[in-house]
Design an enzyme around this catalytic site. Sequence first.
Site: not given
Length: 488
Positions: A286, A260, A256-257
């Site tokens: 996101e 980003h 997830h990170e």
Amino acid sequence: MAGPFEALMAHERETQALGQVAGRLAWDQETVMPRGAAAQRAEEAAAMEAVLHARRLDPQVADWLDAAEEAAPDDEVVQASLREIRRAVERARKVPGPLAAALARVTALAQGAWAQARAEDDFAAFAPVLAEVLTLKREEGAALANGAEVYDALLQDYEPGASADGLEAMFGAMRPRLVALRETVASEAQTLDATFDEAAQLTLAREVAVAFGYDLTRGRIDRAVHPFSSGSGADVRITTRTDPRDPFNCLYSTIHETGHACYEQAVDPAFALGPLGRGVSMGVHESQSRIYENQLGRSRAFCGWLFGRMRERFGAFGVADEDEFYRVVNAVRAGFIRTEADEVQYNLHVLLRFDLERALIAGDLAPEDLEEAWNARFLADFGYPVPKASLGCLQDVHWSVGLFGYFPTYTLGNVYAGCLHAALRRDLPDLDAALAEGDPSPATAWLRERVQRHGALHEPREVITRACGAAPAEGPLLDYLEAKFGAL
């Protein structure tokens, strides 16, 4: 002699560089700062914010803006740069410098108070701190709104162009299908019953992050209580967390990170340390983290590869084969933590926060009543009670650091990701073959070209519309969820 645009951009470059330094202070506070340094760090953060605020209000900036706009009316990059700088200047004009510095100071202190209250499951100890943050955020929102809706004004920091009414309409359309899907597919799927070495988890997490395109020569992975991504351009850092009983927490937080971070690393280098040299909004940001984590990272094809890598790292861990592993990764089961929620229930967690923070900002919910309101809403939405504050209203860092208006961008990002995934699958019909080899690069290259490299050149909805060929809507996400979990 430099023209007005060149002079403006030189000033902006220094402002952005100082902003990156301020961001590094926040990263340090979350990762390695000694606990006793909190009060001093609050003063440092306030001092940095005062400097940044003063730079945005430099009288020359307004003159440069007006002159540059007249000099290059048809240059897309120039006009987009001016739009973003003007937006920041107008915001700074509305928010008094002492208020901006006070917010930086109070939220730096509140972050430590939240971490301690969370560790001790003591919301009552945190409530007065939250009240102080909320008072300042209401004051800031009122200054920004100038008589309009306060919550809408705060939203603009995270999703320019969004409104609470528009989000409420979208979320209202999503809720019935999400609830119906949850009731249809909720299961008591197998859970992992083994211990997973935390150092090995971090090693595998680094491997997965690199596979998704994270450049570790311009980034690093550290541990934090709450995973996050920080920075842009040549210094983009992420954090993750480990649990010896739950390696998915580490692996999928990292993916997830990484989404980003890859967005920030992929922005056109020509935009570096400028107004366009970052992700355009938190909703678009996101969309990248969620499509990396879910549509790619939790796909059947990628799960097959990940199962093999986990067997190599951890040996047999009680999951028989790739199909069973896929079901375990995507199980829909009861839980309290937003960041650990499955794709079906995740947005219900966000909608809860969206409604509560709107009530807090409006003054309809007092800070000291938040825990009771949270627990009642959670019981109504999920059907089981919250046993302690760390699993309820203290689980997220956002409100302690003043991020009111941030939470709805998580669901908006999921909506954007649904649109991007439909377009991506249309353009890459053979993607699963690469994912089965642990290679998401065809998808990440598509996203880099269609979304990431443009930085803040286009407005958020325009970014998604250009990438997909249609305006963003909730339908593709809901169709994807129903198809995937209906099959499971």
